[in-house]
Design an enzyme around this catalytic site. Sequence first.
Site, PDB file in Angstrom:
ATOM      1  CB  ILE A 188      -0.993  -0.026   1.181  1.00  0.00           C
ATOM      2  CG1 ILE A 188      -2.087  -1.071   0.886  1.00  0.00           C
ATOM      3  CG2 ILE A 188      -1.596   1.346   1.440  1.00  0.00           C
ATOM      4  CD1 ILE A 188      -3.045  -1.335   2.016  1.00  0.00           C
ATOM      5  CB  VAL A 223       0.107   1.459  -4.512  1.00  0.00           C
ATOM      6  CG1 VAL A 223      -0.997   2.120  -5.319  1.00  0.00           C
ATOM      7  CG2 VAL A 223       0.458   0.096  -5.105  1.00  0.00           C
ATOM      8  CD  GLU A 224      -2.545   5.342  -1.136  1.00  0.00           C
ATOM      9  OE1 GLU A 224      -2.482   6.491  -1.624  1.00  0.00           O
ATOM     10  OE2 GLU A 224      -3.606   4.715  -1.039  1.00  0.00           O
ATOM     11  CB  THR A 225       3.882   7.971  -0.834  1.00  0.00           C
ATOM     12  OG1 THR A 225       4.290   6.976   0.113  1.00  0.00           O
ATOM     13  CG2 THR A 225       2.603   8.659  -0.409  1.00  0.00           C
TER      14      THR A 225
END
Length: 188
Positions: free
Chosen positions: A57, A60-62
């Site tokens: 996660i 994918v996020e940052t």
Amino acid sequence: MKWLRKKRVLLLLFVSFVGVLFLSSNWMTLLYPIEYRDEIRKHADYYDVDPFLVASIIRVETNFKPGKESKKGALGIMQLMPDTANWAMEMAKLPSVTLSSVKNEVDTNIQLGTWYIQNLHQEMDGNPIAAIAAYNAGPGNVKNWIKKGMWDGTYENVKRIPVGETRHYVQRVIYYYNQYTSVYNDQF
């Protein structure tokens, strides 16, 4: 004749380099690094969440870049929306955590984000794919899609998720999850 020798030497160097890459078990970690492993491991253990899911996660996020704020206002390395972060801080009983620390402190953001993943996992009746979708689209939307039969909550039918951003998000998180578990041999 001299140019042929140079090509042979270059070919030999290239083949040697490729051979070393494939014989070394750690070369894939260069393509799929996991930063903040200690923080991820600590909070994943505490909240009983798969650390590879947390890392996926974050990727994918940052892409492990802290201090980010999205155009929509999501904060920190795990991109928590301020309303979600405030709610999670209250529910997780973390009174010393502030929105500023959620945005700027990696450990705090991972703690709150990991708690939120665990909460979503429970809210989605233990369905990890639905929990990933809910992390992106919100649990209300995901429950609605499942209730209305728009999506059954499985990865096999991820193409039926009615929102393209969420569909792509789930696919990317699962892709990185599979890469991480493969590269790191399930050893976090």
